[in-house]
Design an enzyme around this catalytic site. Structure first.
Site, short mmCIF file in Angstrom:
data_model
loop_
_atom_site.label_atom_id
_atom_site.label_comp_id
_atom_site.label_asym_id
_atom_site.label_seq_id
_atom_site.Cartn_x
_atom_site.Cartn_y
_atom_site.Cartn_z
CG ASP A 226 -5.91 12.69 -47.63
OD1 ASP A 226 -6.76 13.60 -47.67
OD2 ASP A 226 -4.70 12.90 -47.60
NE ARG B 26 0.84 6.96 -38.48
CZ ARG B 26 -0.42 7.35 -38.31
NH1 ARG B 26 -1.27 6.56 -37.69
NH2 ARG B 26 -0.82 8.51 -38.76
CG ASP C 40 2.21 9.27 -40.32
OD1 ASP C 40 3.02 9.01 -39.41
OD2 ASP C 40 1.10 9.78 -40.12
CB SER D 171 -4.85 16.83 -42.28
OG SER D 171 -4.46 15.48 -42.27
#
Length: 413
Positions: free
Chosen positions: A15, A94, A123, A179
């Protein structure tokens, strides 16, 4: 003419490699930012890949130590968990990544930040809430919410085709289109055949932990020391003492958990944006540490403190982490409460690891609230059983009163 500089959260995967190429195609100067947060990654190869794509700069920031001390340790102290099963491995990483990315953006004069989060996932919310909390004036480019991007790249096959056209090397293939997102605490797997919630994950998908069926046939006993709810030591009857620095110690917990196949889950969860998602996760060290921490708390925590923490602080803190609100006022309020709840959570827990399972087999603490004599069925130990008569009498007042009311209600039927 350049549209400006954008700091892209770059992973080196499919990605973000394609996004880097697309941003350059759109006229931006791309500064690639990578966080070393414990993922198994060839960072120099990723740096070379980013430069080959056309990024003007590549910044790799090692945030592993701060990830452990500032994020993972409070999560352990809070027994953080989402929907009773997910230990928040992705969500925990994160805030640290976002903070480091904003710092790089400021150092390199970027007016924009960008990420590769999908328009259906959590996310995007986690990163962008953190960006705006840390730098309110920052501009965010979210390609997976931009029609000019997502109309062009409909599905991962289109991304693979773009990468092939541009000569962008990627590890993902059409045969194995998972993923993945990895950090020190865990790895997640989504997409591909996992989107069918009844489809079993293939055995070769799992990367971190041994298949529990093939894990050692003999259990391993370990001892975990805590100080104020934070792990400070690991001892094993097989490998001896582990390093005591926060990062080295956490890596040691990962190693022993992986060996015994500890930490695999396969779940369907409720995403913050409202859709359900199926994901598979490996969370080795945190699985051990949460089990040990909960067990020690049973020995040392006051009943009301534990109840208040478990009923409000833990679920609310976990929800805030999951939803990307680490930098929120409420999280800031809860963190000191979590710390306060842990003042007596110091001691040692014995655990047995065996084929994917963790079982506590003993615990001790200088701050133990357990009174062996008082709890014994074989001696009074300073406890007068006659006291209980008055306790029961007082406790039963409301039950007796309600029974009288219930009798009147039944008489009306």
């Amino acid at each position: 003419m350049s549209k400006g500089k954008v700091c892209l959260a770059y992973s080196g995967g499919l990605d973000t490699s394609c996004i880097a190429g697309w941003l350059i195609e759109q006229g931006y100067e791309v500064v690639a930012f990578m966080a070393n947060i414990g993922q198994e990654e060839d960072f120099e190869a990723a740096r070379a890949k980013a430069l080959k794509i056309g990024c003007v700069e590549v910044h790799i920031e090692d945030v592993r130590e701060t990830f452990v001390t500032e994020i993972i340790h409070p999560a352990i102290q809070a027994n953080a968990i989402y929907e009773n099963v997910y230990m928040l491995g992705t969500a925990l990483a994160r805030p640290i990544i976002a903070r480091a990315q904003i710092a790089v953006a400021e150092r390199t004069g970027c007016g924009f930040v960008s990420h590769g989060c999908t328009g259906k996932g959590n996310d995007q919310v986690r990163f962008e809430l953190a960006f705006y909390a840390l730098k309110p004036e920052i501009k965010v480019i979210a390609p997976w919410r931009d029609p000019s991007f997502f109309d062009r790249f409909v599905g991962r096959s289109a991304l693979l085709a773009f990468a092939e056209e541009r000569g962008i090397p990627v590890s993902q293939t059409k045969a194995k289109p998972f993923s993945e997102d990895e950090n020190l605490a865990h790895i997640s797997y989504e997409a591909g055949n996992l989107e069918d919630p009844f489809s079993s994950p293939p055995d070769d998908m799992w990367k971190l932990t041994a298949d529990p069926r093939n894990a050692p046939d003999l259990p391993e006993e370990i001892e975990v020391d805590f100080k104020n709810g934070v792990p400070v030591a690991l001892r094993s009857n097989e490998t001896g003492d582990a390093p005591t620095d926060p990062l080295g110690l956490f890596l040691a917990f990962n190693k022993v958990a992986r060996k015994h196949g500890v930490g695999r889950i396969d779940i369907v969860e409720n995403r913050f944006i409202g859709v359900k998602s199926r994901g598979c996760y490996e969370t080795p060290a945190l699985t051990i540490l949460r089990a040990a921490h909960i067990d020690l708390e049973g020995l040392v925590l006051d009943r009301d403190v534990r109840a208040a923490r478990d009923q409000f602080i833990t679920p609310k803190f976990s929800e805030l982490v999951y939803n990307g609100s680490w930098f929120s006022p409420l999280t800031r309020m809860l963190l000191p409460a979590i710390t306060a709840s842990q003042v007596s959570v110091t001691g040692t827990v014995k655990l047995l690891l065996y084929k994917g399972t963790v079982r506590a087999t003993g615990r001790k603490s200088e701050f133990s609230l357990y009174d062996e004599e008082g709890a014994s069925m074989d001696q009074l130990g300073g406890f007068d059983p006659s006291w209980t008569s008055g306790f029961i009498e007082v406790s039963s007042i409301r039950f007796k009163k309600w029974a009288q009311v219930q009798a009147k209600l039944d008489a009306q039927d």
